[in-house]
Design a protein around this motif. Structure first.
Motif, short mmCIF file in Angstrom:
data_model
loop_
_atom_site.label_atom_id
_atom_site.label_comp_id
_atom_site.label_asym_id
_atom_site.label_seq_id
_atom_site.Cartn_x
_atom_site.Cartn_y
_atom_site.Cartn_z
N ARG A 93 0.82 -1.21 0.00
CA ARG A 93 0.00 0.00 0.00
C ARG A 93 0.86 1.27 0.00
O ARG A 93 0.69 2.17 0.80
CB ARG A 93 -0.98 -0.02 1.16
CG ARG A 93 -1.98 -1.15 1.03
CD ARG A 93 -2.97 -1.32 2.16
NE ARG A 93 -3.30 -0.15 2.91
CZ ARG A 93 -3.46 -0.14 4.23
NH1 ARG A 93 -3.33 -1.24 4.93
NH2 ARG A 93 -3.77 0.98 4.86
N LYS A 124 -7.14 8.56 1.21
CA LYS A 124 -8.57 8.36 1.45
C LYS A 124 -9.24 7.45 0.44
O LYS A 124 -10.10 6.64 0.81
CB LYS A 124 -9.27 9.71 1.49
CG LYS A 124 -8.85 10.57 2.67
CD LYS A 124 -9.51 11.93 2.64
CE LYS A 124 -9.05 12.79 3.82
NZ LYS A 124 -9.63 14.13 3.77
N ASN A 127 -6.55 4.13 -0.29
CA ASN A 127 -6.24 3.43 0.96
C ASN A 127 -4.75 3.10 1.09
O ASN A 127 -4.38 2.04 1.59
CB ASN A 127 -7.10 2.17 1.10
CG ASN A 127 -7.10 1.65 2.53
OD1 ASN A 127 -7.00 2.41 3.48
ND2 ASN A 127 -7.22 0.34 2.66
N ASN A 129 -1.01 3.32 2.61
CA ASN A 129 -0.46 3.49 3.95
C ASN A 129 0.73 4.45 3.92
O ASN A 129 1.03 5.08 4.92
CB ASN A 129 0.00 2.15 4.53
CG ASN A 129 0.57 2.32 5.92
OD1 ASN A 129 -0.11 2.78 6.82
ND2 ASN A 129 1.84 1.97 6.08
#
Length: 182
Positions: A93, A124, A127, A129
């Motif tokens: 991510r 947002k 997603n 990280n």
């Protein structure tokens, strides 16, 4: 067509194949200015090259589950530059941001608005990280963006990129979702 209006003058939108000629002409006009920090400019020789770039961007959207990865930065109805995720590592991510803005659009706050919107989108909507920026150590204008938006300078990669006749070192910046959203 996807378009995200940031304010009255600035928006992010998907490139379309109809943008090929305008994007090509804009890139050629900006070439001398951009050449200091972008190593791919000599590969753009025709509007067809720009069209292929746009097709690749649209393909990236399909590969990303329908979510766009890159955008035209639109200022008062004209293409002013581009911003997006050059890479998205789904398992971890992580999104790696790339951007450029034409010389005549500098100093208007356009890139700051586009950068902030992309960071919000990455955390947002996608997603992510972690979002990374890799930029030439001596490219002060590009370094100012991640620094202004709270990215941490994490280190330097020596001779990370070949720019026409020399190597440049890159500084890596990172920002975590909980640092941005928390």
């Amino acid at each position: 067509m996807f378009e995200h209006k940031i304010d009255e003058d600035v928006s992010l939108r998907l490139f379309t194949e109809d943008d090929a000629e305008e994007f090509y002409q804009f890139t050629i006009r900006s070439k001398a200015y951009l050449r200091e920090w972008l190593g791919w400019l000599d590969y753009i020789e025709s509007a067809e090259d720009s069209a292929n770039n746009i097709k690749s961007r649209l393909k990236g959207m399909v590969e990303n589950g329908g979510y766009p990865k890159s955008f035209a930065i639109i200022y008062k109805g004209k293409i002013a530059g581009t911003i997006g995720f050059n890479d998205i590592h789904k398992t971890n991510r992580i999104g790696v941001v790339g951007y450029w803005l034409g010389e005549e659009f500098q100093g208007k706050g356009i890139m700051s608005k586009a950068f902030e919107s992309l960071i919000n989108y990455g955390f947002k909507e996608l997603n992510l990280n972690r979002i990374e920026v890799s930029v030439a150590v001596e490219n002060a204008k590009s370094r100012a963006l991640p620094e202004r938006f709270g990215f941490t300078e994490e280190g330097t990669i020596r001779q990370a990129e070949w720019l026409y006749d020399h190597f440049v070192d890159h500084v890596i910046y990172g920002l975590l979702a909980d640092e941005w959203l928390g």
